[in-house]
Design an enzyme around this catalytic site. Structure first.
Site, short mmCIF file in Angstrom:
data_model
loop_
_atom_site.label_atom_id
_atom_site.label_comp_id
_atom_site.label_asym_id
_atom_site.label_seq_id
_atom_site.Cartn_x
_atom_site.Cartn_y
_atom_site.Cartn_z
N GLU A 108 -48.61 52.61 95.48
CA GLU A 108 -48.75 51.17 95.78
C GLU A 108 -47.70 50.71 96.94
OE1 GLU A 108 -48.10 46.95 93.04
OE2 GLU A 108 -48.36 48.70 92.09
N ASP A 110 -46.28 47.32 98.39
CA ASP A 110 -46.16 45.86 98.04
C ASP A 110 -45.23 44.93 99.24
OD1 ASP A 110 -47.31 46.27 95.65
OD2 ASP A 110 -45.38 46.59 94.71
N GLU A 112 -44.22 40.88 98.10
CA GLU A 112 -44.28 39.91 97.19
C GLU A 112 -43.27 38.73 97.79
OE1 GLU A 112 -44.73 42.30 93.15
OE2 GLU A 112 -42.98 42.90 94.12
#
Length: 290
Positions: A108, A110, A112
């Site tokens: 993953e 990310d 954010e």
């Protein structure tokens, strides 16, 4: 005859490139439409299509948030999205743009965006999961207000490095140190974006809760073309091919200008780096040393 030849030459040199360019522009505009490459995955009634599908707005209230994802998975690429995050009092609200694989021990990558009380800056958190192992958070304060206009957020992912960019400025680099025993993302990943309730952790360690009187919160997304190696398998050796421009040697490391920009971000905008957190990691993780 000489005059006719000259006219033909002028047409080929001057006009044909513009015809080719126009075709490219039309093709690009078609790709920008959301439905061609993406689909809504949750919160259907909290998703609005704008500008003939060239912009998507996610909303969140106390009943639901929303999210969307790419129809395909990808084994490498240079991924981007133009994003404008919720304004006003957005503490506890998380806008996310990321790549993620399916199954156990997932990979993953990310972005954010962690909202804050009105008048306080957003934090942009990046994270890298590889073979199910995460906890590699870094946070920065941006040099602009991400709530007022769209900005570009990009992820370069090839066999040599992962680079997170904001408006073409590198803010994070994660090198492939698998030869040293450090895990590196290699599984095919889907692109996802969402607007969701993160009040249990996102702002002040979860102390700042969402002020629902400011709902609905709205995040807008643009730029739905995808530069990636489509992959139907979990691990696709074709996606490391040099035939893809993002795998070219020019993208194995930052160029000198990019390196200077990256050093400036680290010196002036980073507010948290797991590599420097000795309370969590008395001994720095191996990837932080190399």
């Amino acid at each position: 005859m000489l005059l006719m030849s000259s006219l033909i030459f002028i047409f080929l040199v001057v006009l044909v490139p513009h015809v080719v360019l126009a075709r490219g522009i039309r093709r690009s505009e078609e790709i920008l439409v959301f439905d061609q490459n993406y689909k809504v995955t949750w919160g259907d009634n909290h998703v609005m299509s704008l500008n003939q599908g060239k912009e998507i707005q996610l909303t969140m209230d106390n009943s639901s948030g929303a999210g969307f994802a790419s129809k395909m998975t990808y084994g490498s690429g240079f991924f981007h999205m133009r994003i404008k995050v919720p304004g006003t009092d957005s503490g506890g609200v998380v806008t996310a743009y990321y790549l993620i694989s399916q199954g156990n021990r997932h990979d993953e990558l990310d972005f954010e965006f962690l909202g804050n009380k009105e008048g306080k800056p957003y934090s942009l958190q990046t994270n890298v999961f590889a073979d199910g192992e995460g906890n590699r958070e870094q946070r920065i304060h941006l040099w602009f207000d991400p709530t007022t206009n769209f900005h570009d957020y990009k992820i370069l992912w090839n066999p040599h490095q992962i680079v997170f960019y904001v408006d073409n400025i590198p803010i994070r680099v994660y090198k492939n140190n698998s030869n040293l025993g450090v895990s590196y993302p290699s599984k095919a990943m889907q692109i996802q974006a969402s607007l969701w309730n993160g009040e249990n952790w996102a702002t002040d360690g979860g102390q700042t809760k969402i002020n629902w009187s400011y709902a609905p919160f709205k995040a807008n997304f643009q730029g739905f073309d995808i530069s990636g190696c489509q992959s139907q398998s979990l691990i696709d050796p074709n996606c490391v091919s040099y035939n893809y421009w993002w795998n070219d040697k020019n993208y194995w490391c930052l160029d000198p200008a990019g390196q200077r920009q990256y050093e400036n971000v680290k010196q002036n905008y980073v507010i948290y780096d797991y590599c420097s957190d000795r309370q969590r990691y008395p001994i720095a993780p191996l990837e932080c040393i190399h």
